[in-house]
Write an enzyme that holds these catalytic residues in place. Structure first.
Site, PDB file in Angstrom:
ATOM      1  N   PRO A 129       5.042  29.067  14.557  1.00 41.14           N
ATOM      2  CA  PRO A 129       4.440  29.180  15.983  1.00 41.14           C
ATOM      3  C   PRO A 129       4.766  30.246  16.860  1.00 41.14           C
ATOM      4  O   PRO A 129       5.424  29.624  18.034  1.00 41.14           O
ATOM      5  CB  PRO A 129       4.536  27.558  16.404  1.00 41.14           C
ATOM      6  CG  PRO A 129       5.744  27.269  16.016  1.00 41.14           C
ATOM      7  CD  PRO A 129       6.046  28.067  14.422  1.00 41.14           C
ATOM      8  N   CYS A 130       4.605  31.287  16.738  1.00 42.08           N
ATOM      9  CA  CYS A 130       4.897  32.297  17.713  1.00 42.08           C
ATOM     10  C   CYS A 130       4.505  32.258  18.948  1.00 42.08           C
ATOM     11  O   CYS A 130       4.797  32.684  19.820  1.00 42.08           O
ATOM     12  CB  CYS A 130       4.909  33.631  16.948  1.00 42.08           C
ATOM     13  SG  CYS A 130       3.207  34.049  16.336  1.00 42.08           S
TER      14      CYS A 130
END
Length: 184
Positions: A143-144
């Site tokens: 989950p950047c």
């Protein structure tokens, strides 16, 4: 059997997300090689089709399961992703450390690029972390979108800032107000 590139489209509110995988790609069954967001620098389709020569649409149970999880996440549902369906191959130890630390950021939390750099033992490595985030092969799963600038603003995102802002809002994190800047 020779490995062949395949893709599975996943609808989202921002357009089609594409899961790229390799048929006959090795042990442990089929695994995703990349997740390409709409508007991502790897798109449009002509670009990623050059990156994965001979690619054609296809599916496999593990890829369909990953696609279903992505679809739910891209509709705002809380999904606990696993790395088991991903073909994890990183160029450097640093990239692996950064991406694995990013994977552990819980839903509803954010870290700055600098905080993430400190977590992986490179206290002055915010820009290097930003480069790794920009090249994340598995957005949403890793989950950047949960990594923001040090001043609290969003920074960049392959799927666009509107997508990043919405993903964070769905997780209970509305767009952070900038710190250290006067209003207006």
């Amino acid at each position: 059997m020779v490995a062949a590139w395949r893709y599975e489209p996943v609808p989202s509110p921002w357009g089609e997300v594409t899961v790229v995988w390799r048929k006959g790609g090795g042990e442990g069954g089929e695994k995703a090689a990349a997740i390409i967001l709409p508007g991502d620098r790897n798109g449009p389709a002509e670009v990623w089709k050059r990156r994965f020569p001979g690619i054609r649409r296809g599916s496999a149970p593990a890829i369909l399961s990953l696609g279903a999880d992505l679809r739910r996440a891209l509709q705002g549902e809380a999904v606990r992703f696993s790395l088991d369906s991903l073909a994890l191959a990183f160029s450097t130890d640093f990239e692996e450390k950064v991406l694995m630390a990013c994977f552990r950021i819980p839903r509803g939390a954010v870290l700055s690029y600098g905080e993430l750099a400190r977590q992986v033992g490179v206290p002055r490595g915010a820009r290097a972390v930003g480069r790794v985030m920009a090249g994340n092969p598995f957005p949403i799963v890793i989950p950047c979108h949960r990594v923001v600038r040090g001043d609290g603003t969003l920074g960049g995102y392959g799927g666009g800032l509107a997508m990043k802002e919405t993903l964070l809002a769905w997780e209970g994190r509305p767009m952070p107000a900038p710190r250290g800047r006067p209003p207006g």
